[in-house]
Enzyme design. Structure first.
Site, short mmCIF file in Angstrom:
data_model
loop_
_atom_site.label_atom_id
_atom_site.label_comp_id
_atom_site.label_asym_id
_atom_site.label_seq_id
_atom_site.Cartn_x
_atom_site.Cartn_y
_atom_site.Cartn_z
N GLY A 108 0.84 -1.19 0.00
CA GLY A 108 0.00 0.00 0.00
C GLY A 108 0.88 1.24 0.00
O GLY A 108 2.00 1.21 0.53
N GLN B 118 2.90 10.07 0.92
CA GLN B 118 4.20 9.41 1.08
C GLN B 118 5.14 9.71 -0.08
O GLN B 118 6.34 9.43 0.01
CB GLN B 118 4.02 7.89 1.20
CG GLN B 118 3.43 7.46 2.52
CD GLN B 118 3.32 5.95 2.58
OE1 GLN B 118 2.39 5.37 2.04
NE2 GLN B 118 4.27 5.31 3.23
N CYS C 75 5.59 0.05 7.34
CA CYS C 75 5.26 1.22 6.52
C CYS C 75 6.49 1.57 5.68
O CYS C 75 7.60 1.57 6.20
CB CYS C 75 4.91 2.40 7.43
SG CYS C 75 4.58 3.93 6.52
N LEU C 76 6.28 1.85 4.41
CA LEU C 76 7.42 2.17 3.53
C LEU C 76 8.14 3.44 3.99
O LEU C 76 9.30 3.64 3.63
CB LEU C 76 6.96 2.31 2.08
CG LEU C 76 6.47 1.01 1.42
CD1 LEU C 76 5.92 1.28 0.03
CD2 LEU C 76 7.59 -0.02 1.36
N HIS D 114 -4.49 1.77 7.62
CA HIS D 114 -3.15 2.35 7.63
C HIS D 114 -3.05 3.50 6.62
O HIS D 114 -2.54 4.58 6.94
CB HIS D 114 -2.12 1.25 7.30
CG HIS D 114 -0.71 1.73 7.25
ND1 HIS D 114 0.20 1.53 8.27
CD2 HIS D 114 -0.03 2.43 6.29
CE1 HIS D 114 1.36 2.09 7.94
NE2 HIS D 114 1.25 2.64 6.74
N GLU D 115 -3.55 3.26 5.40
CA GLU D 115 -3.44 4.29 4.36
C GLU D 115 -4.35 5.48 4.65
O GLU D 115 -4.00 6.63 4.37
CB GLU D 115 -3.73 3.71 2.97
CG GLU D 115 -2.86 2.52 2.56
CD GLU D 115 -1.35 2.75 2.70
OE1 GLU D 115 -0.90 3.92 2.62
OE2 GLU D 115 -0.62 1.76 2.92
N HIS E 166 -2.58 7.83 6.80
CA HIS E 166 -1.63 8.70 6.08
C HIS E 166 -2.31 9.96 5.56
O HIS E 166 -1.73 11.04 5.57
CB HIS E 166 -1.03 7.96 4.89
CG HIS E 166 0.18 7.14 5.23
ND1 HIS E 166 1.32 7.70 5.74
CD2 HIS E 166 0.44 5.82 5.13
CE1 HIS E 166 2.23 6.75 5.94
NE2 HIS E 166 1.72 5.59 5.58
ZN ZN Z 1 2.57 3.74 5.64
#
Ligand code: ZN
Length: 183
Positions: free
Chosen positions: A60, A65, A105-106, A147-148, A151
């Protein structure tokens, strides 16, 4: 009063140079604004986001991000190249049950921690075709949705960590801060 051109933030982005921002980049804390319309600029941004997400082995990725603070995210819960899901101006309509599992998380490379989430999540969003749709996800898919969505409101993994998780990841969090300061 200055009238912003629709999707101006997206058009201003230089797609080839976009990269995944890492904590504690302040752009990750911005509350994102809605996408005005699904146009060519949105499709191009989505394409670039999938490229970056798959290259980083993520499931995701949210637009903030990559430094574009608009309300959209992409996902591939199965990590199959053909499983490309796009959620524009999404909102969670139903959350049910609980699950507790490791979440990463990236924007926080190498950090994984236990985070409690709803086990079932229904999302309403606009797709790349401009049509509104609803989708209910369970387990990992529900976790990705939540999670997204975080963000898009500038809420990060570190904001969801409990004291124990923060202590356990203290060194990695510090090293991310050092790397950011040294850029
Ligand atoms: Zn993330």
């Amino acid at each position: 009063m200055v009238r912003m051109e629709p999707n101006a933030k997206i058009r201003q982005a230089d797609l080839p140079s976009l990269e995944i921002l890492r904590y504690p980049d302040p752009r990750l804390k911005e509350v994102c604004t809605p996408v005005d319309a699904v146009d060519e600029s949105v499709r191009a941004l989505v394409e670039r986001m999938f490229e970056l997400m798959f290259a980083s082995r993520g499931v995701g990725l949210a637009a903030p991000q990559v430094g574009v603070s608009v309300r959209l995210f992409v996902a591939s819960p199965t990590f199959e190249p053909s499983d490309r899901r796009v959620y524009i101006n999404p909102r969670l309509t139903v959350l049910e049950g609980t699950q507790e599992g490791d979440e990463g998380c990236l924007s926080f490379p190498n950090i994984y921690c236990k985070i409690k989430r709803a086990n079932l999540a229904t999302i309403a969003a606009v797709g790349l075709d401009g049509a509104e749709f609803q989708e209910t996800g369970e387990g990992l898919t529900a976790r990705i949705f939540q999670h997204e969505m975080d963000h898009l409101d500038g809420r990060l993994l570190v904001d969801r960590m409990g004291t124990v998780a923060k202590l356990a990841n203290r060194r990695l969090l510090h090293s991310l801060k050092d790397q950011f300061a040294a850029r």
